[in-house]
Design a protein around this motif. Structure first.
Motif, short mmCIF file in Angstrom:
data_model
loop_
_atom_site.label_atom_id
_atom_site.label_comp_id
_atom_site.label_asym_id
_atom_site.label_seq_id
_atom_site.Cartn_x
_atom_site.Cartn_y
_atom_site.Cartn_z
N THR A 144 0.82 -1.22 0.00
CA THR A 144 0.00 0.00 0.00
C THR A 144 0.85 1.27 0.00
O THR A 144 0.40 2.32 -0.44
CB THR A 144 -0.93 0.01 1.22
N ALA A 145 2.09 1.16 0.48
CA ALA A 145 2.97 2.33 0.49
C ALA A 145 3.53 2.62 -0.90
O ALA A 145 4.12 3.68 -1.12
CB ALA A 145 4.11 2.11 1.47
N GLU A 146 3.33 1.69 -1.84
CA GLU A 146 3.88 1.80 -3.19
C GLU A 146 5.39 2.09 -3.16
O GLU A 146 5.89 2.96 -3.86
CB GLU A 146 3.14 2.86 -4.00
N ARG A 147 6.07 1.37 -2.28
CA ARG A 147 7.52 1.54 -2.15
C ARG A 147 8.19 0.22 -2.54
O ARG A 147 7.85 -0.84 -2.02
CB ARG A 147 7.86 1.89 -0.70
N ARG A 169 7.09 -7.22 6.33
CA ARG A 169 5.77 -7.19 5.71
C ARG A 169 4.98 -5.97 6.18
O ARG A 169 4.30 -5.30 5.40
CB ARG A 169 5.02 -8.49 6.06
N ASP A 170 5.08 -5.68 7.49
CA ASP A 170 4.33 -4.55 8.07
C ASP A 170 5.24 -3.34 8.27
O ASP A 170 6.46 -3.48 8.36
CB ASP A 170 3.71 -4.98 9.40
N ALA A 171 4.60 -2.17 8.41
CA ALA A 171 5.34 -0.91 8.45
C ALA A 171 6.32 -0.87 9.63
O ALA A 171 6.03 -1.37 10.72
CB ALA A 171 4.36 0.26 8.55
N LEU A 177 11.30 -1.12 3.75
CA LEU A 177 11.09 -1.66 2.41
C LEU A 177 10.13 -2.84 2.53
O LEU A 177 10.50 -3.88 3.07
CB LEU A 177 12.43 -2.11 1.82
N PRO A 178 8.88 -2.66 2.07
CA PRO A 178 7.89 -3.73 2.24
C PRO A 178 8.23 -4.98 1.44
O PRO A 178 8.71 -4.90 0.31
CB PRO A 178 6.60 -3.10 1.72
N ALA B 62 5.12 -0.56 -11.59
CA ALA B 62 4.21 -0.96 -10.51
C ALA B 62 4.02 -2.47 -10.63
O ALA B 62 4.27 -3.06 -11.69
CB ALA B 62 2.88 -0.23 -10.64
N PRO B 63 3.55 -3.12 -9.55
CA PRO B 63 3.33 -4.57 -9.62
C PRO B 63 2.40 -4.93 -10.79
O PRO B 63 1.34 -4.32 -10.95
CB PRO B 63 2.69 -4.91 -8.28
#
Lengths: 216, 192
Positions: A144-147, A169-171, A177-178, B62-63
């Motif tokens: 969701t962070a698009e990182r 996996r989580d913030a 870095l996810p 993007a993915p």
């Protein structure tokens, strides 16, 4: 004895039939062994050298591995086959080195269920670098962070100049870095001609260790 | 001590030597054939999405929207699929910051030319891509500068890719990087 009553020509016929059977079995076994060794060994060893690499075409530093001639027009056949088969488009390794890690520094496969820390240091002084996380097939990991990466331009640094990147996996606070999915591949790109030359000549370059902090 | 299966003792040494020799030939043939027969090189994947001899700025990675696997995702890309079988090609691009690169690749992924942005060399660069001597059957054409701003580059193949990579410092720099990338061009020019 019963056998003594069998006519001589009958015993010979039986022995000949047995010899023929033994010969056919021997030929079949040799043919099977020949095919297995030649085709299996030839294709299997080629696949291993192209996909996994060997000391002939790769260099390793801890969990990081690079194809030392990637992108170069004079690359060895294994490197060229690896590049084509995996649809890669590397810059010549005379300028930029791309390292890949599939395991942490203790040898455990990188997994999305674990948390890792990478301390980036010793890569500065005009060197541009980028650290990105991919899934097992080289795809970006949805988050969701698009990182998807940090670079020497975008990372936040400690007062002493180091950059600590946390993969989870989580913030997490700081440079998070996810990661996700199941398997994780890390790619570290270093753009520095002097660094690249040293790697190509077989010189060992110290790369940041990948420390596993915890697993679920 | 483990004993070998009985059938293994039937395998003659001539069979083993012969199989190893043929295996070696198959190994070499397979390795050399992969670049020629593989259906998945980067060029093949991009051929359908990139028009010939035109620079295209790709959307941010993007993915599920990656043109190629393992492309560094913290960058914007402009790509041009070139075909110099008729005309040569002039490429111009701005090298705005450290990390920016302009690279030329053959369909097999060989990077035969790369120009990185450096502290001492920023701004617009221009180069002309021409067929190599082997392609034209003429005297050797090696990369050389034809003027202060322009370089002549010999391509070992009729087709290939021009890639301009613009690393992003952060979201705030995306518009600036995209503007600079859109200035990159890829234009056919009559061969002299």
């Amino acid at each position: 004895m019963l056998t003594s009553r069998v006519p001589a020509h009958g015993r010979e016929r039986g022995a000949t039939r047995g010899d023929s059977l033994s010969l056919i079995t021997n030929i079949l076994i040799n043919l099977a062994a020949f095919a297995l060794l030649a085709v299996g060994g030839g294709l299997g060893s080629a696949w291993y050298m192209i996909e996994a690499g060997s000391r002939l075409s790769t260099r390793s530093s801890g969990p990081w591995m690079t194809w030392s001639a990637a992108g170069r027009p004079d690359a060895d056949p294994y490197t060229r086959a690896h590049t084509v088969r995996n649809a890669l488009l590397p810059l010549a390794s005379t300028l930029e080195i791309t390292y890949q890690a599939k395991a942490d520094s203790r040898g455990g496969r990188l997994q999305a269920g674990c948390e890792y820390a990478i301390v980036m240091e010793g890569l500065d002084g005009g060197t541009w670098w980028s650290l990105a996380a991919f899934d097992g097939q080289g795809g970006l990991i949805h988050n969701t962070a698009e990182r998807y990466a940090f670079s020497s331009d975008s990372v936040m640094r400690e007062p002493d100049g180091r950059a600590i990147i946390t993969l989870a996996r989580d913030a997490r606070p700081g440079n998070w870095l996810p990661i996700g999915g199941s398997k994780v591949n890390l790619v570290l790109t270093v753009q520095d001609a002097a660094w690249a030359a040293a790697v190509h000549e077989g010189g060992a370059k110290a790369l940041p260790p990948i420390q596993r902090l915890a697993c679920r | 001590m483990p004993t070998l299966p009985k059938w293994l003792s039937e395998v003659g040494w001539r069979t083993v030597i012969g199989a190893l020799l043929l295996g070696g030939i198959i190994h070499i043939t397979a390795t050399l054939a992969v670049p020629l027969v593989s259906s998945g090189p980067a060029f093949t994947k991009l051929r359908d999405t990139l028009p010939a001899n035109r620079m295209v700025v790709l959307p941010p990675l993007a993915p599920g929207k990656q043109p190629l696997p393992y492309l560094p995702p913290d960058a914007l890309y402009a790509m041009c699929r070139y075909d110099i079988s008729v005309d040569s090609l002039t490429v111009t691009a701005a090298m705005a910051h450290a990390g920016w690169t302009l690279s030329l690749h053959t369909p097999q992924g060989d990077n035969f030319y790369v120009m990185p942005a450096q502290e001492s060399r920023r701004g617009d660069i221009s180069l002309t891509v021409v067929p190599s001597a082997e392609r034209l059957g003429e005297f050797a054409t090696t990369p050389r500068r034809v003027s202060a701003q322009e370089t002549l580059v010999a391509s070992p193949s009729w087709e290939g890719l021009v890639v301009v990579r613009a690393p992003l410092k952060g979201l705030a720099w995306r518009a600036e990087a995209e503007t600079a990338l859109r200035r990159a061009t890829c234009t056919p020019v009559k061969r002299q």
